[in-house]
Design a protein around this motif. Sequence first.
Motif, mmCIF file in Angstrom:
data_model
loop_
_atom_site.group_PDB
_atom_site.id
_atom_site.type_symbol
_atom_site.label_atom_id
_atom_site.label_comp_id
_atom_site.label_asym_id
_atom_site.label_seq_id
_atom_site.Cartn_x
_atom_site.Cartn_y
_atom_site.Cartn_z
ATOM 1 N N GLU A 30 -17.371 90.839 -5.122
ATOM 2 C CA GLU A 30 -16.524 90.623 -3.991
ATOM 3 C C GLU A 30 -16.745 91.816 -3.105
ATOM 4 O O GLU A 30 -16.951 91.268 -1.881
ATOM 5 N N ALA A 31 -16.948 93.071 -3.341
ATOM 6 C CA ALA A 31 -17.434 93.933 -2.691
ATOM 7 C C ALA A 31 -18.801 93.770 -1.867
ATOM 8 O O ALA A 31 -18.721 94.097 -0.686
ATOM 9 N N ILE A 32 -19.568 93.501 -2.504
ATOM 10 C CA ILE A 32 -21.024 93.288 -2.268
ATOM 11 C C ILE A 32 -20.857 92.404 -1.073
ATOM 12 O O ILE A 32 -21.414 92.179 -0.255
ATOM 13 N N ALA A 33 -20.182 90.823 -1.627
ATOM 14 C CA ALA A 33 -20.014 89.865 -0.716
ATOM 15 C C ALA A 33 -19.529 90.104 0.734
ATOM 16 O O ALA A 33 -20.031 89.887 1.815
ATOM 17 N N THR A 34 -18.505 90.896 0.666
ATOM 18 C CA THR A 34 -17.776 91.340 2.045
ATOM 19 C C THR A 34 -18.782 91.969 2.823
ATOM 20 O O THR A 34 -18.807 92.004 4.041
ATOM 21 N N ASN A 35 -19.384 93.101 2.204
ATOM 22 C CA ASN A 35 -20.324 94.057 2.825
ATOM 23 C C ASN A 35 -21.507 93.009 3.619
ATOM 24 O O ASN A 35 -21.780 93.388 4.804
ATOM 25 N N ILE A 36 -22.088 92.179 2.741
ATOM 26 C CA ILE A 36 -23.103 91.025 3.135
ATOM 27 C C ILE A 36 -22.596 90.432 4.446
ATOM 28 O O ILE A 36 -23.139 90.143 5.487
ATOM 29 N N ARG A 37 -21.205 89.685 4.313
ATOM 30 C CA ARG A 37 -20.859 89.098 5.363
ATOM 31 C C ARG A 37 -20.667 90.003 6.713
ATOM 32 O O ARG A 37 -20.819 89.482 7.692
ATOM 33 N N SER A 38 -20.422 91.103 6.555
ATOM 34 C CA SER A 38 -20.234 92.074 7.737
ATOM 35 C C SER A 38 -21.773 92.049 8.400
ATOM 36 O O SER A 38 -21.916 92.496 9.586
ATOM 37 N N ASP A 42 -23.405 86.447 13.538
ATOM 38 C CA ASP A 42 -22.417 85.531 13.620
ATOM 39 C C ASP A 42 -22.749 84.373 14.264
ATOM 40 O O ASP A 42 -22.277 84.034 15.494
ATOM 41 N N ASP A 43 -23.571 83.583 13.547
ATOM 42 C CA ASP A 43 -23.999 82.177 14.335
ATOM 43 C C ASP A 43 -23.542 81.118 13.438
ATOM 44 O O ASP A 43 -23.651 80.001 13.956
ATOM 45 N N GLY A 44 -22.576 81.189 12.577
ATOM 46 C CA GLY A 44 -21.957 80.245 11.888
ATOM 47 C C GLY A 44 -22.708 79.356 11.091
ATOM 48 O O GLY A 44 -22.267 78.217 10.537
ATOM 49 N N LEU A 45 -24.021 79.738 10.771
ATOM 50 C CA LEU A 45 -24.993 79.077 9.893
ATOM 51 C C LEU A 45 -24.815 79.351 8.621
ATOM 52 O O LEU A 45 -25.256 78.525 7.685
ATOM 53 N N GLY A 46 -24.206 80.498 8.040
ATOM 54 C CA GLY A 46 -24.161 80.954 6.527
ATOM 55 C C GLY A 46 -22.850 81.411 5.905
ATOM 56 O O GLY A 46 -21.972 81.508 6.840
ATOM 57 N N GLU A 47 -22.931 81.466 4.777
ATOM 58 C CA GLU A 47 -21.853 81.666 3.918
ATOM 59 C C GLU A 47 -22.179 82.614 2.944
ATOM 60 O O GLU A 47 -23.307 82.651 2.383
ATOM 61 N N VAL A 48 -21.325 83.448 2.376
ATOM 62 C CA VAL A 48 -21.750 84.193 1.088
ATOM 63 C C VAL A 48 -20.441 83.856 0.006
ATOM 64 O O VAL A 48 -19.512 83.915 0.135
ATOM 65 N N ILE A 78 -30.241 93.387 3.822
ATOM 66 C CA ILE A 78 -28.615 93.227 3.883
ATOM 67 C C ILE A 78 -28.002 93.114 2.371
ATOM 68 O O ILE A 78 -27.038 93.640 2.277
ATOM 69 N N ILE A 79 -28.943 92.860 1.753
ATOM 70 C CA ILE A 79 -28.300 92.492 0.129
ATOM 71 C C ILE A 79 -28.534 93.907 -0.674
ATOM 72 O O ILE A 79 -27.401 94.234 -1.154
ATOM 73 N N THR A 80 -29.622 94.276 -0.799
ATOM 74 C CA THR A 80 -29.863 95.786 -1.134
ATOM 75 C C THR A 80 -28.835 96.928 -0.564
ATOM 76 O O THR A 80 -28.340 97.639 -1.283
ATOM 77 N N THR A 81 -28.867 96.806 0.511
ATOM 78 C CA THR A 81 -27.916 98.015 1.131
ATOM 79 C C THR A 81 -26.462 97.720 0.765
ATOM 80 O O THR A 81 -25.602 98.591 0.546
ATOM 81 N N ALA A 82 -25.928 96.540 0.840
ATOM 82 C CA ALA A 82 -24.569 95.965 0.304
ATOM 83 C C ALA A 82 -24.336 96.506 -1.256
ATOM 84 O O ALA A 82 -23.384 96.917 -1.507
ATOM 85 N N ALA A 83 -25.266 96.292 -1.886
ATOM 86 C CA ALA A 83 -25.296 96.461 -3.222
ATOM 87 C C ALA A 83 -25.045 98.231 -3.376
ATOM 88 O O ALA A 83 -24.283 98.546 -4.234
ATOM 89 N N SER A 84 -25.876 98.929 -2.756
ATOM 90 C CA SER A 84 -26.034 100.363 -2.736
ATOM 91 C C SER A 84 -24.600 100.788 -2.418
ATOM 92 O O SER A 84 -23.905 101.616 -2.844
ATOM 93 N N ALA A 85 -24.179 100.233 -1.288
ATOM 94 C CA ALA A 85 -22.873 100.512 -0.759
ATOM 95 C C ALA A 85 -21.536 100.486 -1.710
ATOM 96 O O ALA A 85 -20.796 101.171 -1.567
ATOM 97 N N ALA A 86 -21.696 99.359 -2.513
ATOM 98 C CA ALA A 86 -20.782 99.317 -3.446
ATOM 99 C C ALA A 86 -20.831 99.978 -4.585
ATOM 100 O O ALA A 86 -20.219 99.737 -5.751
ATOM 101 N N GLY A 87 -21.914 100.800 -4.732
ATOM 102 C CA GLY A 87 -22.093 101.903 -5.843
ATOM 103 C C GLY A 87 -23.371 101.323 -6.767
ATOM 104 O O GLY A 87 -23.259 102.141 -8.036
ATOM 105 N N LEU A 88 -23.921 100.477 -6.528
ATOM 106 C CA LEU A 88 -24.888 99.887 -7.648
ATOM 107 C C LEU A 88 -26.292 100.475 -7.523
ATOM 108 O O LEU A 88 -26.401 100.959 -6.161
ATOM 109 N N SER A 89 -27.037 100.973 -8.427
ATOM 110 C CA SER A 89 -28.514 101.344 -8.329
ATOM 111 C C SER A 89 -29.387 100.200 -8.006
ATOM 112 O O SER A 89 -29.446 99.321 -8.887
#
Length: 93
Positions: A30-38, A42-48, A78-89
């Motif tokens: 959920e932390a990774i998904a929230t980070n990716i959403r941010s 903001d084009d309304g085309l995607g979701e996580v 966007i994905i790897t940065t979000a995972a790193s921010a959540a503390g994953l290697s």
Amino acid sequence: MAWNVTLDRAGIGRILMTGEIPEAVSARAEAIATNIRSRLPDDGLGEVVVERYTTDRGAAAVIVKHPRAVGLQAKYGIITTAASAAGLSVRGR
């Protein structure tokens, strides 16, 4: 001093499938998904989406449903940065 250790595979399996471990995995997803959403435009085309599932342990997948997701990952990470921010290697293969 030598120690004799017996591995209780069934007990470890129960720990990995119930209780705090699957909850921690879901919270991290959920932390990774929230980070990716941010980071998504903001084009309304995607979701996580976070999908939880169980194999021999509790698991979760973070799915980016955006037409430019691959390009956004390649250009901005966007994905790897979000995972790193959540503390994953995060590392390449």
